[in-house]
Design a protein around this motif. Structure first.
Motif, PDB file in Angstrom:
ATOM      1  N   SER A   1       0.881  -1.285   0.023  1.00 15.26           N
ATOM      2  CA  SER A   1      -0.007  -0.002  -0.190  1.00 15.26           C
ATOM      3  C   SER A   1       0.737   1.329   0.212  1.00 15.26           C
ATOM      4  O   SER A   1       0.561   1.941  -0.901  1.00 15.26           O
ATOM      5  CB  SER A   1      -0.826  -0.211   1.190  1.00 15.26           C
ATOM      6  OG  SER A   1      -1.635   1.362   1.167  1.00 15.26           O
ATOM      7  N   ALA A   2       1.988   1.302   0.911  1.00  9.07           N
ATOM      8  CA  ALA A   2       2.801   2.309   0.997  1.00  9.07           C
ATOM      9  C   ALA A   2       3.302   2.802  -0.424  1.00  9.07           C
ATOM     10  O   ALA A   2       3.686   3.925  -0.905  1.00  9.07           O
ATOM     11  CB  ALA A   2       3.579   2.464   2.205  1.00  9.07           C
ATOM     12  N   THR A   3       3.861   1.375  -1.101  1.00 11.48           N
ATOM     13  CA  THR A   3       4.421   1.535  -2.209  1.00 11.48           C
ATOM     14  C   THR A   3       3.760   2.207  -3.257  1.00 11.48           C
ATOM     15  O   THR A   3       4.061   3.137  -4.123  1.00 11.48           O
ATOM     16  CB  THR A   3       5.058   0.082  -2.759  1.00 11.48           C
ATOM     17  OG1 THR A   3       5.872  -0.323  -1.729  1.00 11.48           O
ATOM     18  CG2 THR A   3       5.676   0.388  -4.142  1.00 11.48           C
ATOM     19  N   ILE A   4       2.546   1.794  -3.499  1.00 12.65           N
ATOM     20  CA  ILE A   4       1.613   2.322  -4.314  1.00 12.65           C
ATOM     21  C   ILE A   4       1.176   3.936  -4.273  1.00 12.65           C
ATOM     22  O   ILE A   4       1.328   4.593  -5.142  1.00 12.65           O
ATOM     23  CB  ILE A   4       0.293   1.312  -4.432  1.00 12.65           C
ATOM     24  CG1 ILE A   4       0.566   0.343  -4.784  1.00 12.65           C
ATOM     25  CG2 ILE A   4      -0.934   2.180  -4.955  1.00 12.65           C
ATOM     26  CD1 ILE A   4      -0.680  -0.824  -4.820  1.00 12.65           C
ATOM     27  N   GLN A   5       1.228   4.118  -2.811  1.00  8.38           N
ATOM     28  CA  GLN A   5       0.828   5.611  -2.446  1.00  8.38           C
ATOM     29  C   GLN A   5       1.913   6.445  -2.890  1.00  8.38           C
ATOM     30  O   GLN A   5       1.891   7.717  -3.454  1.00  8.38           O
ATOM     31  CB  GLN A   5       0.465   5.782  -1.069  1.00  8.38           C
ATOM     32  CG  GLN A   5      -0.762   4.998  -0.466  1.00  8.38           C
ATOM     33  CD  GLN A   5      -1.012   5.512   0.940  1.00  8.38           C
ATOM     34  OE1 GLN A   5      -1.240   6.424   1.107  1.00  8.38           O
ATOM     35  NE2 GLN A   5      -1.142   4.299   1.544  1.00  8.38           N
ATOM     36  N   ASP A   6       3.214   6.044  -2.577  1.00  7.86           N
ATOM     37  CA  ASP A   6       4.410   6.694  -3.114  1.00  7.86           C
ATOM     38  C   ASP A   6       4.426   6.870  -4.461  1.00  7.86           C
ATOM     39  O   ASP A   6       4.788   8.061  -4.868  1.00  7.86           O
ATOM     40  CB  ASP A   6       5.642   6.072  -2.160  1.00  7.86           C
ATOM     41  CG  ASP A   6       6.912   6.659  -2.691  1.00  7.86           C
ATOM     42  OD1 ASP A   6       7.148   7.831  -2.372  1.00  7.86           O
ATOM     43  OD2 ASP A   6       7.897   6.243  -3.247  1.00  7.86           O
ATOM     44  N   LEU A   7       4.361   6.018  -5.118  1.00  8.17           N
ATOM     45  CA  LEU A   7       4.555   6.054  -6.693  1.00  8.17           C
ATOM     46  C   LEU A   7       3.310   7.028  -7.304  1.00  8.17           C
ATOM     47  O   LEU A   7       3.586   7.726  -8.161  1.00  8.17           O
ATOM     48  CB  LEU A   7       4.365   4.817  -7.386  1.00  8.17           C
ATOM     49  CG  LEU A   7       5.636   3.737  -6.984  1.00  8.17           C
ATOM     50  CD1 LEU A   7       5.149   2.202  -7.562  1.00  8.17           C
ATOM     51  CD2 LEU A   7       6.919   4.262  -7.700  1.00  8.17           C
ATOM     52  N   LEU A   8       2.079   6.833  -6.737  1.00  3.58           N
ATOM     53  CA  LEU A   8       1.110   7.950  -7.125  1.00  3.58           C
ATOM     54  C   LEU A   8       1.465   9.344  -6.893  1.00  3.58           C
ATOM     55  O   LEU A   8       1.184  10.245  -7.473  1.00  3.58           O
ATOM     56  CB  LEU A   8      -0.151   7.425  -6.367  1.00  3.58           C
ATOM     57  CG  LEU A   8      -0.916   6.097  -7.119  1.00  3.58           C
ATOM     58  CD1 LEU A   8      -2.064   5.727  -6.247  1.00  3.58           C
ATOM     59  CD2 LEU A   8      -1.466   6.596  -8.482  1.00  3.58           C
ATOM     60  N   ALA A   9       2.227   9.484  -5.729  1.00  2.35           N
ATOM     61  CA  ALA A   9       2.414  10.792  -5.426  1.00  2.35           C
ATOM     62  C   ALA A   9       3.387  11.393  -6.128  1.00  2.35           C
ATOM     63  O   ALA A   9       3.468  12.471  -6.625  1.00  2.35           O
ATOM     64  CB  ALA A   9       3.014  10.869  -3.779  1.00  2.35           C
ATOM     65  N   LYS A  10       4.396  10.539  -6.656  1.00  3.90           N
ATOM     66  CA  LYS A  10       5.428  10.737  -7.806  1.00  3.90           C
ATOM     67  C   LYS A  10       4.922  10.946  -9.027  1.00  3.90           C
ATOM     68  O   LYS A  10       5.650  11.500  -9.918  1.00  3.90           O
ATOM     69  CB  LYS A  10       6.482   9.841  -7.671  1.00  3.90           C
ATOM     70  CG  LYS A  10       7.339   9.932  -6.283  1.00  3.90           C
ATOM     71  CD  LYS A  10       8.395   8.888  -6.201  1.00  3.90           C
ATOM     72  CE  LYS A  10       9.074   8.834  -4.837  1.00  3.90           C
ATOM     73  NZ  LYS A  10      10.207   7.708  -4.662  1.00  3.90           N
ATOM     74  N   ALA A  11       4.066  10.153  -9.517  1.00  2.36           N
ATOM     75  CA  ALA A  11       3.299  10.090 -10.638  1.00  2.36           C
ATOM     76  C   ALA A  11       4.260   9.389 -11.874  1.00  2.36           C
ATOM     77  O   ALA A  11       4.372   9.877 -12.789  1.00  2.36           O
ATOM     78  CB  ALA A  11       2.698  11.327 -11.219  1.00  2.36           C
ATOM     79  N   ARG A  12       5.166   8.595 -11.404  1.00  2.74           N
ATOM     80  CA  ARG A  12       6.081   7.936 -12.277  1.00  2.74           C
ATOM     81  C   ARG A  12       6.738   6.609 -11.636  1.00  2.74           C
ATOM     82  O   ARG A  12       6.771   6.467 -10.595  1.00  2.74           O
ATOM     83  CB  ARG A  12       7.507   8.929 -12.411  1.00  2.74           C
ATOM     84  CG  ARG A  12       8.073   9.315 -11.273  1.00  2.74           C
ATOM     85  CD  ARG A  12       9.286  10.535 -11.460  1.00  2.74           C
ATOM     86  NE  ARG A  12      10.288   9.909 -12.629  1.00  2.74           N
ATOM     87  CZ  ARG A  12      10.434  10.318 -13.924  1.00  2.74           C
ATOM     88  NH1 ARG A  12       9.802  11.252 -14.415  1.00  2.74           N
ATOM     89  NH2 ARG A  12      11.336   9.768 -14.431  1.00  2.74           N
ATOM     90  N   ILE A  13       6.817   5.974 -12.637  1.00  2.00           N
ATOM     91  CA  ILE A  13       7.466   4.586 -12.321  1.00  2.00           C
ATOM     92  C   ILE A  13       8.681   4.461 -13.171  1.00  2.00           C
ATOM     93  O   ILE A  13       8.505   4.296 -14.618  1.00  2.00           O
ATOM     94  CB  ILE A  13       6.492   3.487 -12.567  1.00  2.00           C
ATOM     95  CG1 ILE A  13       5.081   3.471 -11.713  1.00  2.00           C
ATOM     96  CG2 ILE A  13       7.379   2.033 -12.351  1.00  2.00           C
ATOM     97  CD1 ILE A  13       4.240   2.435 -11.592  1.00  2.00           C
ATOM     98  N   ASN A  14       9.847   4.459 -12.970  1.00  2.00           N
ATOM     99  CA  ASN A  14      11.068   4.696 -13.657  1.00  2.00           C
ATOM    100  C   ASN A  14      11.277   3.521 -14.389  1.00  2.00           C
ATOM    101  O   ASN A  14      12.010   3.387 -15.506  1.00  2.00           O
ATOM    102  CB  ASN A  14      12.308   4.863 -12.845  1.00  2.00           C
ATOM    103  CG  ASN A  14      12.172   6.038 -12.146  1.00  2.00           C
ATOM    104  OD1 ASN A  14      11.860   7.262 -12.731  1.00  2.00           O
ATOM    105  ND2 ASN A  14      12.780   6.491 -10.937  1.00  2.00           N
ATOM    106  N   ALA A  15      10.816   2.183 -14.365  1.00  2.87           N
ATOM    107  CA  ALA A  15      11.022   1.123 -14.830  1.00  2.87           C
ATOM    108  C   ALA A  15      10.294   1.023 -16.338  1.00  2.87           C
ATOM    109  O   ALA A  15      10.541   0.211 -17.239  1.00  2.87           O
ATOM    110  CB  ALA A  15      10.774  -0.186 -14.117  1.00  2.87           C
ATOM    111  N   LEU A  16       9.291   2.051 -16.228  1.00  3.17           N
ATOM    112  CA  LEU A  16       8.428   1.954 -17.644  1.00  3.17           C
ATOM    113  C   LEU A  16       9.087   2.800 -18.869  1.00  3.17           C
ATOM    114  O   LEU A  16       9.806   3.562 -18.498  1.00  3.17           O
ATOM    115  CB  LEU A  16       7.107   2.602 -17.291  1.00  3.17           C
ATOM    116  CG  LEU A  16       6.137   1.819 -15.999  1.00  3.17           C
ATOM    117  CD1 LEU A  16       4.985   3.011 -16.037  1.00  3.17           C
ATOM    118  CD2 LEU A  16       5.991   0.523 -16.550  1.00  3.17           C
TER     119      LEU A  16
END
Length: 560
Positions: free
Chosen positions: A39-54
């Motif tokens: 859950s924390a991971t998903i929230q953190d990535l949503l806050a950044k609006a980016r997933i570097n692996a994509l």
């Protein structure tokens, strides 16, 4: 009895209820910790609006929508349970793989990476599970959007079609994809509903199959045009290539002679490529035959991309569609995707006077119109002739006007100079020689483009018809007037015919304006089901290709 009881109790094995309680509590604590990490991971990535692996890391466009979707489930993974894909997650990956059949690029949706990630997930790696789950949601959102409205807005390809309303529709479909319907249903809801789109999808699969086994038809150079009965060293390759395409089914030609059956095959090929159907192989036909199959595949993919820009409401409305590189117009009566009227048209020259792509409404029909000469034509074509011959205006039924009044038909040198400065303008009076013929059809636009009749009929018999200054000349304007005025109070076929023959100038404002789409696609499927592949006369396929590449490169730079 008691010893037996206590004897069991004194073994190294603990009582069952004690073991279950302890492992349950321990497992619950571990699961709770993993759940919190995901859950924390998903929230953190949503806050950044980016997933570097994509491939395209930034997903700002979809962040708010995805945050809402995950918030309803306390930011827990949607597609992965206990380290494995659930049924919906499995279906999502299958949907992503379908992007290829739609003429899209699977790598834009990280399809292969997600397949690899989900096949090697460790149930103990909650951070990876959270990242992968959100990445799957981003991929689905992007695919639903792209298959519905396209990967780039038309303006990035230099096209003046406003897709803001379509963009809102697409985002609504993306929202639905996370609101209780399956990924497969969301995908089917988003796909364009045009019959032509489905036909192009089938054509794409066919040409991909052709391209998988051959590069194309390899022909030797053509020393001159090849006519029936001629001999040419390229005849065996021509016959083999046309047979591969399905255009030729006859016996192999003998002695390199261009014989009747092969001529018929060439004619069939010409008809499917917008060429003059005469059986003569000139440079245009030779060039079309020599196009690699991979290029034909890309033509179809780009044509499908353009179709995503269009509103599906057009499929249910009375509408007029012009396909510029096909030099063809169709009128649709509404409630059906079968045309009730088609005709040849002349469009703008490929160099300097191209007809713009636009979507508008025909609002009026003008019988016996004036032609208000565009300033560019006045400067480039008429002023030189007027300076040489002061009687030029009279000979062409032209007049000089200013402030709505006729100033002169034989202007003085001073007046000619005023025309060159834009103080006065030229217009042609109604009549048999008027450049707009007997009728014009107005759809107000910034390019001053409209459809009209013409006194010059010869061009309609040509296979390539880009000869105008940008406006669209109609081969059968009376039928167009009848189509537009059907249902207009006081108008029927007889009155339209009378208005076309009359010298009276009349403007009829349509009670119900009719949408007109001036479009550009080099891949079509005709009413017989035959794929039609056309020359890119304006270079718009190349322009769209460059725009797609630029968009992809720009999005990839977000990794840095």
């Amino acid at each position: 009895m008691g010893g037996l009881l206590w004897g069991c109790a004194t073994t190294t094995t603990q009582p069952p209820e004690i073991i279950n309680r302890g492992s349950s509590q321990l497992g619950s604590a571990v699961d709770s910790k993993r759940s919190a990490t995901a859950s924390a991971t998903i929230q953190d990535l949503l806050a950044k609006a980016r997933i570097n692996a994509l491939r395209h890391p930034d997903f700002q466009k979809y962040r708010d929508l995805l945050r809402s979707a995950y918030e309803t489930r306390s930011f827990q993974p949607r597609w992965i349970e206990s380290g494995n894909l659930n049924a919906q997650g499995t279906q999502l990956l299958q949907v992503l793989a379908q992007s290829y059949a739609e003429g899209l690029e699977p790598h834009d949706y990280d399809t292969k990476w997600l397949q690899q990630q989900t096949s090697t997930l460790n149930s103990h790696d909650s951070a990876a599970i959270g990242t992968t789950d959100l990445a799957m949601s981003v991929a689905l959102a992007r695919l639903i959007h792209d298959v519905n409205v396209g990967r780039i807005p038309p303006r990035e390809a230099g096209i003046k079609i406003d897709t803001r309303a379509r963009e809102a529709e697409a985002m609504s479909l993306v929202k639905q994809a996370f609101n209780g319907i399956s990924p497969d249903q969301a995908f089917r809801n988003a796909r364009p509903k045009f019959v032509l789109y489905d036909h192009l999808k089938n054509a794409l699969a066919h040409y991909r199959e052709l391209a998988a086994h051959r590069k194309g038809i390899s022909l030797p150079s053509l020393p001159k045009s090849l006519k029936p009965g001629d001999t040419w060293s390229g005849i065996p390759a021509l016959a083999d290539g046309l047979r591969y395409l399905g255009d030729f089914t006859g016996a192999p030609p003998k002695n390199n002679r261009y014989t009747h059956d092969l001529v018929a095959g060439v004619k069939h090929f010409q008809g499917g490529h917008g060429l003059g159907v005469d059986g003569i192989i000139g440079q245009s036909t030779w060039s079309a035959l020599s196009v690699p199959f991979s290029v034909r595949v890309r033509q179809i993919e780009l044509s499908m991309e353009r179709m995503r820009w269009l509103s599906e409401q057009m499929a249910d409305e009375r509408a007029i569609v012009v396909n510029i590189p096909q030099f063809q117009l169709w009128a649709f009566p509404g409630k059906t995707q079968a045309s009730s009227l088609s005709m040849n048209v002349v469009v703008g020259k490929s160099v300097g006077n191209s007809t713009p792509i636009l979507l508008n409404d025909v609002k009026s029909v003008v019988f016996n119109p004036y032609w208000n000469v565009p300033s560019s034509i006045t400067r480039k074509e008429m002023l030189p002739k007027l300076r040489e011959n002061p009687e030029y205006l009279v000979s062409q039924n032209l007049e000089m006007v200013g402030n709505g009044e006729v100033i002169a038909t034989a202007p003085t040198p001073e007046q000619i100079e005023a025309i060159s400065k834009g103080i006065y303008r030229l217009r042609q009076r109604p009549g048999p020689g008027n450049a707009l013929g007997r009728v014009k059809f107005e759809f107000p636009n910034s390019d001053a483009i409209y459809m009209h009749d013409t006194p010059n009929r010869g061009a309609f018999s040509r296979s390539r018809r880009d000869f105008s200054h940008g406006c669209i000349r109609l081969s059968d304007p009376e039928k167009m007037a009848d189509f537009l005025l059907t249902g207009q109070p006081g108008w029927d076929k007889k009155r339209v015919s009378e208005a076309m023959k009359s010298d009276e100038r009349r403007t009829v404002t349509l009670r119900n304006p009719v949408p007109v789409l001036i479009f550009y696609t080099t891949a079509m499927v005709d009413s017989t089901g035959r794929t039609v592949l056309l020359e890119d006369i304006y270079g718009y396929d190349s322009q769209l290709e460059r725009a797609l590449i630029a968009s992809d490169e720009r999005k990839q730079k977000q990794k840095n």
